[in-house]
Design an enzyme around this catalytic site. Structure first.
Site, PDB file in Angstrom:
ATOM      1  N   LYS A  13       0.828  -0.995   0.041  1.00 12.68           N
ATOM      2  CA  LYS A  13      -0.045   0.070   0.045  1.00 12.68           C
ATOM      3  C   LYS A  13       0.772   1.311   0.057  1.00 12.68           C
ATOM      4  O   LYS A  13       2.056   1.324   0.287  1.00 12.68           O
ATOM      5  CB  LYS A  13      -0.948  -0.111   1.309  1.00 12.68           C
ATOM      6  CG  LYS A  13      -0.201   0.484   2.749  1.00 12.68           C
ATOM      7  CD  LYS A  13      -1.222   0.672   3.609  1.00 12.68           C
ATOM      8  CE  LYS A  13      -0.329   0.971   4.905  1.00 12.68           C
ATOM      9  NZ  LYS A  13      -1.382   1.255   6.025  1.00 12.68           N
ATOM     10  N   THR A  69      -7.097   1.447   5.309  1.00 14.98           N
ATOM     11  CA  THR A  69      -6.208   0.332   5.037  1.00 14.98           C
ATOM     12  C   THR A  69      -7.058  -0.869   4.673  1.00 14.98           C
ATOM     13  O   THR A  69      -6.902  -1.710   3.683  1.00 14.98           O
ATOM     14  CB  THR A  69      -4.971  -0.127   6.170  1.00 14.98           C
ATOM     15  OG1 THR A  69      -4.208   1.304   6.270  1.00 14.98           O
ATOM     16  CG2 THR A  69      -4.253  -1.283   5.701  1.00 14.98           C
ATOM     17  N   ASP A 114      -4.218  -7.111  11.291  1.00 13.43           N
ATOM     18  CA  ASP A 114      -3.451  -6.055  11.713  1.00 13.43           C
ATOM     19  C   ASP A 114      -3.354  -5.530  13.106  1.00 13.43           C
ATOM     20  O   ASP A 114      -4.429  -6.287  13.964  1.00 13.43           O
ATOM     21  CB  ASP A 114      -3.968  -4.598  10.958  1.00 13.43           C
ATOM     22  CG  ASP A 114      -2.988  -3.567  10.824  1.00 13.43           C
ATOM     23  OD1 ASP A 114      -1.718  -3.737  11.191  1.00 13.43           O
ATOM     24  OD2 ASP A 114      -3.361  -2.755   9.800  1.00 13.43           O
ATOM     25  N   ARG A 133       0.550   5.130   1.323  1.00 16.26           N
ATOM     26  CA  ARG A 133      -0.385   6.041   2.497  1.00 16.26           C
ATOM     27  C   ARG A 133      -0.201   7.459   1.791  1.00 16.26           C
ATOM     28  O   ARG A 133       0.827   8.200   1.695  1.00 16.26           O
ATOM     29  CB  ARG A 133       0.026   6.207   3.855  1.00 16.26           C
ATOM     30  CG  ARG A 133      -0.687   6.747   4.636  1.00 16.26           C
ATOM     31  CD  ARG A 133      -0.548   6.724   6.251  1.00 16.26           C
ATOM     32  NE  ARG A 133      -1.147   5.175   6.609  1.00 16.26           N
ATOM     33  CZ  ARG A 133      -2.433   4.993   7.031  1.00 16.26           C
ATOM     34  NH1 ARG A 133      -3.142   5.750   6.538  1.00 16.26           N
ATOM     35  NH2 ARG A 133      -2.874   4.008   7.131  1.00 16.26           N
TER      36      ARG A 133
END
Length: 326
Positions: free
Chosen positions: A196, A230, A222, A198
């Site tokens: 990912k 996310t 997570d 951010r």
């Protein structure tokens, strides 16, 4: 002649009193009486309403929102206990806030996790008991003992019943790879990663998936979700790659307002989390909250009796020690 072991006393701040009461019920010790209030200007006032001179004191307080207020409340309670001549003060912080600010990755930014560690030490904390730190190196910021527990054994009991199909454990970012690897090993399934980017504190963009998820149920793992960004981004790209049912296993769920519509639209089958902090209900979205009172209570008992806590890392029906893999 052996010295008498100090009596155990447990107190709670206002952050998660229900969890503290459950811990006390497990241990078999009544929750201590303390007055916590505020002056008209917002200053926190604390008074411990019973004698704790020479006692082994545990103060339970996660730093959930409002984070600064609950952190300050904890520091003031510790100071009150120290000035009341407690023998030892253990701060039980199921959710340790500011742990994400653990390094100086930009110019002119603080290392706030270290600052909080210094504040706790200055207030008079003798020992810290916490769970699922965002970064394990935060333990090194303390110059006092830190007992770091993991929610994996608690979540695993439920996950083994819930995940009955072909499953892949997915880390929603590279930073959570070690935690996801521990879950994958405990479940005996494959591992994948979502890379990912951010964009801001509230927005994340999933770029690509490393690993095979097509035709599989997915467990997203997570340590913390706040905005749901996310999870939502990871779920979207996993669905594009052919994933079936998507579950989320989260240690600490601290949902802010922006997270509610994101979770409702995400397509996540169920979010499995713990009561380390009070968890908001989300209309039309399934959240399963598992209790960590026995895990934390057993840790507190063993600290009080000067016993090892390492066996708490072991997963039931398995030999893998999560302390070594997550």
């Amino acid at each position: 002649m052996f010295a008498r072991q100090p009596e155990m006393k447990i107190f709670s701040g206002s952050a998660n009193r229900e969890l503290a009461q459950r811990i006390c019920k497990y241990i078999g010790v009544p929750l201590g009486q303390a007055t916590i209030s505020s002056f008209p200007d917002g200053e926190t006032y604390v008074r411990i309403e019973e004698n704790i001179r020479g006692h082994d004191v545990f103060i339970i307080q996660p730093t959930c929102p409002p984070t600064n207020q609950h952190l300050m409340e904890l520091l003031i309670m510790v100071d009150a206990a120290r000035r009341a001549s407690a023998d030892r003060i253990t701060a039980v912080i199921p959710f340790f806030g500011y742990a994400r600010q653990d390094r100086k990755d930009q110019p002119r930014v603080p290392i706030t996790a270290k600052l909080v560690a210094n504040l706790l030490l200055a207030a008079g904390v003798s020992r810290v008991l916490t769970m699922d730190l965002h970064a394990q190196q935060v333990q090194g910021f303390f110059d006092i003992p830190v007992d770091h527990l993991y929610s994996l054994p608690v979540l695993m009991k439920y996950l083994r019943q819930r995940l009955t199909g072909k499953t892949v454990v997915v880390s929603p970012d590279v930073g959570g790879l070690k935690m996801a690897s521990a879950y994958a090993q405990a479940l005996g399934v494959n591992l994948a990663i979502v890379a990912k980017q951010r964009k801001s504190a509230t927005e994340a963009e999933a770029l690509y998936v490393i690993g095979e998820v097509e035709g599989c149920d997915v467990l997203l793992v997570d340590d913390l979700t706040e905005t749901g960004g996310t999870l939502a981004a990871a779920t979207a790209i996993l669905k594009q790659r052919g994933a079936l049912k998507i579950y989320a296993g989260i240690s600490h769920t601290v949902l802010v307002d922006i997270a509610i519509p994101r979770l409702q639209k995400s397509g996540i089958e169920e979010l499995i989390t713990t009561n380390s902090t009070p968890v908001r209900t989300v209309e039309g979205f399934s959240i399963k909250v598992l209790c960590v009172s026995e895990l934390l209570g057993e840790g507190m008992k063993r600290i009080h009796n000067d016993e090892s806590v390492s066996s708490l890392f072991k997963i039931e029906n398995g030999t893998k020690e999560n302390g070594k893999t997550s």
